[in-house]
Design an enzyme around this catalytic site. Sequence first.
Site, PDB file in Angstrom:
ATOM      1  N   ASP A   1       0.659  -1.216  -0.161  1.00  0.00           N
ATOM      2  CA  ASP A   1      -0.054   0.022   0.076  1.00  0.00           C
ATOM      3  C   ASP A   1       0.893   1.336   0.147  1.00  0.00           C
ATOM      4  O   ASP A   1       2.078   1.294   0.622  1.00  0.00           O
ATOM      5  CB  ASP A   1      -0.836   0.000   1.278  1.00  0.00           C
ATOM      6  CG  ASP A   1      -2.123   0.843   1.199  1.00  0.00           C
ATOM      7  OD1 ASP A   1      -2.298   1.312   0.056  1.00  0.00           O
ATOM      8  OD2 ASP A   1      -2.483   1.371   1.985  1.00  0.00           O
TER       9      ASP A   1
ATOM     10  N   HIS B   1       2.083   3.109  -9.038  1.00  0.00           N
ATOM     11  CA  HIS B   1       2.107   1.769  -9.395  1.00  0.00           C
ATOM     12  C   HIS B   1       3.026   1.411 -10.218  1.00  0.00           C
ATOM     13  O   HIS B   1       3.480   0.087 -10.012  1.00  0.00           O
ATOM     14  CB  HIS B   1       0.748   1.548 -10.121  1.00  0.00           C
ATOM     15  CG  HIS B   1      -0.555   2.014  -9.486  1.00  0.00           C
ATOM     16  ND1 HIS B   1      -0.904   1.687  -7.963  1.00  0.00           N
ATOM     17  CD2 HIS B   1      -1.780   2.614  -9.852  1.00  0.00           C
ATOM     18  CE1 HIS B   1      -1.991   2.033  -7.614  1.00  0.00           C
ATOM     19  NE2 HIS B   1      -2.594   2.665  -8.618  1.00  0.00           N
TER      20      HIS B   1
ATOM     21  N   LEU C   1      10.552 -20.710  -5.000  1.00  0.00           N
ATOM     22  CA  LEU C   1       9.668 -19.965  -4.360  1.00  0.00           C
ATOM     23  C   LEU C   1       8.398 -20.136  -5.027  1.00  0.00           C
ATOM     24  O   LEU C   1       8.070 -20.198  -6.105  1.00  0.00           O
ATOM     25  CB  LEU C   1      10.015 -18.531  -4.223  1.00  0.00           C
ATOM     26  CG  LEU C   1       9.316 -17.440  -3.791  1.00  0.00           C
ATOM     27  CD1 LEU C   1       9.000 -17.296  -2.540  1.00  0.00           C
ATOM     28  CD2 LEU C   1       9.779 -16.071  -4.268  1.00  0.00           C
TER      29      LEU C   1
ATOM     30  N   VAL D   1      -6.578  -4.845   7.566  1.00  0.00           N
ATOM     31  CA  VAL D   1      -6.263  -5.847   6.803  1.00  0.00           C
ATOM     32  C   VAL D   1      -7.137  -5.697   5.254  1.00  0.00           C
ATOM     33  O   VAL D   1      -6.591  -6.516   4.624  1.00  0.00           O
ATOM     34  CB  VAL D   1      -6.709  -7.297   7.608  1.00  0.00           C
ATOM     35  CG1 VAL D   1      -6.663  -8.398   6.812  1.00  0.00           C
ATOM     36  CG2 VAL D   1      -6.074  -7.245   8.973  1.00  0.00           C
TER      37      VAL D   1
HETATM   38  C1  IPE Z   1      -5.244  -2.722  -0.044  1.00  0.00           C
HETATM   39  O1  IPE Z   1      -5.135  -1.226  -0.432  1.00  0.00           O
HETATM   40  C2  IPE Z   1      -5.379  -3.464  -1.504  1.00  0.00           C
HETATM   41  C3  IPE Z   1      -4.242  -3.675  -2.045  1.00  0.00           C
HETATM   42  C4  IPE Z   1      -2.979  -3.121  -1.633  1.00  0.00           C
HETATM   43  C5  IPE Z   1      -4.218  -4.158  -3.362  1.00  0.00           C
HETATM   44  P1  IPE Z   1      -6.324  -0.383  -0.358  1.00  0.00           P
HETATM   45  O2  IPE Z   1      -5.484   1.089  -0.458  1.00  0.00           O
HETATM   46  O3  IPE Z   1      -7.182  -0.530  -1.670  1.00  0.00           O
HETATM   47  O4  IPE Z   1      -6.843  -0.457   1.153  1.00  0.00           O
HETATM   48  P2  IPE Z   1      -7.897   0.617   1.905  1.00  0.00           P
HETATM   49  O5  IPE Z   1      -9.051   1.190   0.831  1.00  0.00           O
HETATM   50  O6  IPE Z   1      -7.179   1.776   2.269  1.00  0.00           O
HETATM   51  O7  IPE Z   1      -8.309  -0.266   3.017  1.00  0.00           O
HETATM   52  C1  IPE Z   2      -1.818   0.092  -3.444  1.00  0.00           C
HETATM   53  O1  IPE Z   2      -1.387   1.569  -3.441  1.00  0.00           O
HETATM   54  C2  IPE Z   2      -2.017  -0.105  -4.676  1.00  0.00           C
HETATM   55  C3  IPE Z   2      -3.561  -0.803  -5.059  1.00  0.00           C
HETATM   56  C4  IPE Z   2      -4.325  -0.726  -4.187  1.00  0.00           C
HETATM   57  C5  IPE Z   2      -3.699  -1.423  -6.451  1.00  0.00           C
HETATM   58  P1  IPE Z   2      -2.577   2.588  -3.455  1.00  0.00           P
HETATM   59  O2  IPE Z   2      -2.967   3.058  -4.560  1.00  0.00           O
HETATM   60  O3  IPE Z   2      -3.757   2.177  -2.602  1.00  0.00           O
HETATM   61  O4  IPE Z   2      -1.782   3.695  -2.692  1.00  0.00           O
HETATM   62  P2  IPE Z   2      -2.313   4.997  -1.573  1.00  0.00           P
HETATM   63  O5  IPE Z   2      -2.923   4.123  -0.397  1.00  0.00           O
HETATM   64  O6  IPE Z   2      -3.599   5.513  -2.128  1.00  0.00           O
HETATM   65  O7  IPE Z   2      -1.458   5.785  -1.344  1.00  0.00           O
HETATM   66 MG    MG Z   3      -4.307   2.416  -0.429  1.00  0.00          MG
END
Ligand code: IPE
Ligand code: IPE
Ligand code: MG
Length: 257
Positions: free
Chosen positions: A26, A43, A137, A199
Site C-alpha cells: 500500500d 503503481h 519460491l 487488513v
Molecule cells: C489494499 O489497499 C489493497 C491492495 C493493496 C491491493 P487499499 O488502498 O485498497 O486499502 P484501503 O482502501 O486503504 O483499506
Molecule cells: C496500493 O497503493 C496499490 C493498489 C491498491 C492497487 P494505493 O493505490 O492504495 O496507494 P495509496 O494508499 O492511495 O497511497
Molecule cells: Mg491504499
Amino acid sequence: MTQHSSSTLSIPEVSAVPRHVAIIMDGNGRWASKRMMPRVAGHSEGLSAVRRIVQECRKLGVEYLTVFAFSSENWRRPPEEVGFLMKLFLKSLKGEVSRLAENDIALRLIGDLSRFDTAIQEMVDFSEKKTAGCKGLTFTIAANYGGRWDILQAMRQCLAANPNLKPEQVTEELLQPHLSMAYAPEPDLFIRTGGEQRVSNFLLWQLAYTELYFTDILWPDFDEKELHKAFDWFSQRERRFGRTSAQLASQAMSDAV
Ligand code: IPE
Ligand code: IPE
Ligand code: MG
C-alpha cells in the site's frame, strides 16, 4: 497437491525466516502525489519494488510470498486508474514470466479472475503453466481477491462436493481444502506498508495466527533493508497459538533432548 493443515491445530517450527510472507503493498498513490506525479506513476514504481522483494525472498529461502495487487473493492476507483492497473498487470505478466521461470519461481494467482479481460485470463493461465514445476519460491498474486469472497467460494465448493452434508458435519478440515490458498501453509508474517493498520479484506481466514507487521514506508520505497527489518521483528515474536509461554518452553526442552 499438498494440503496444509490449519496453524491453529499444529505449531509450525520457529525460524528466523518466515516460510510464508503475505504483503499488502500500500502507498503507491501517496508516493506519487508526494512527487507531484499522477497516482498511476506510483503503481509503475511499485512494480520495481515487487521485483526486488520477490528476488530477496527467493534469496533468503522464503517458500511462499503472497502479495495483494488488486482487491475486490479496488473496482471502486476511477475507471482510468483501474484501466491503468489492468494494462500494467498484463504487461508485467508478459514481461516477467520468463525471468520467474529462470529463477525457479512458481507463479500462482488467487481471486475471482472471471471479471478480468480474456487476454489477462489467458496470460495468467500461460504463466501458471510455464512456472508450474518451479520449486524455489511460490509467488502468489491476489487479484480481484477478497477474504470474504474466498470463504464464501470455499463454502459453496465444499457443499457442492458433499451434497448430503449436515450443518454439524461442517468442519475446518472439510472447508480448508477449498480455500484458494489450500496449496500453502498459512502466512507466518503479514506486512502492510503505507501506514494503515488494517487488513482490508485480505486473507481473512488464513491470517488467524499470523504475526502482523505495519510500516509507514510507502510500497515503492520498500526495499531489501526494510524486508530484513520486518524479518528481524518477526524473529523476536513468541508464537503461542493459544498456549502459554511455559508450555512452549517445555516443548522446546523436550525437542532438544
Ligand atoms: C489494499 O489497499 C489493497 C491492495 C493493496 C491491493 P487499499 O488502498 O485498497 O486499502 P484501503 O482502501 O486503504 O483499506
Ligand atoms: C496500493 O497503493 C496499490 C493498489 C491498491 C492497487 P494505493 O493505490 O492504495 O496507494 P495509496 O494508499 O492511495 O497511497
Ligand atoms: Mg491504499
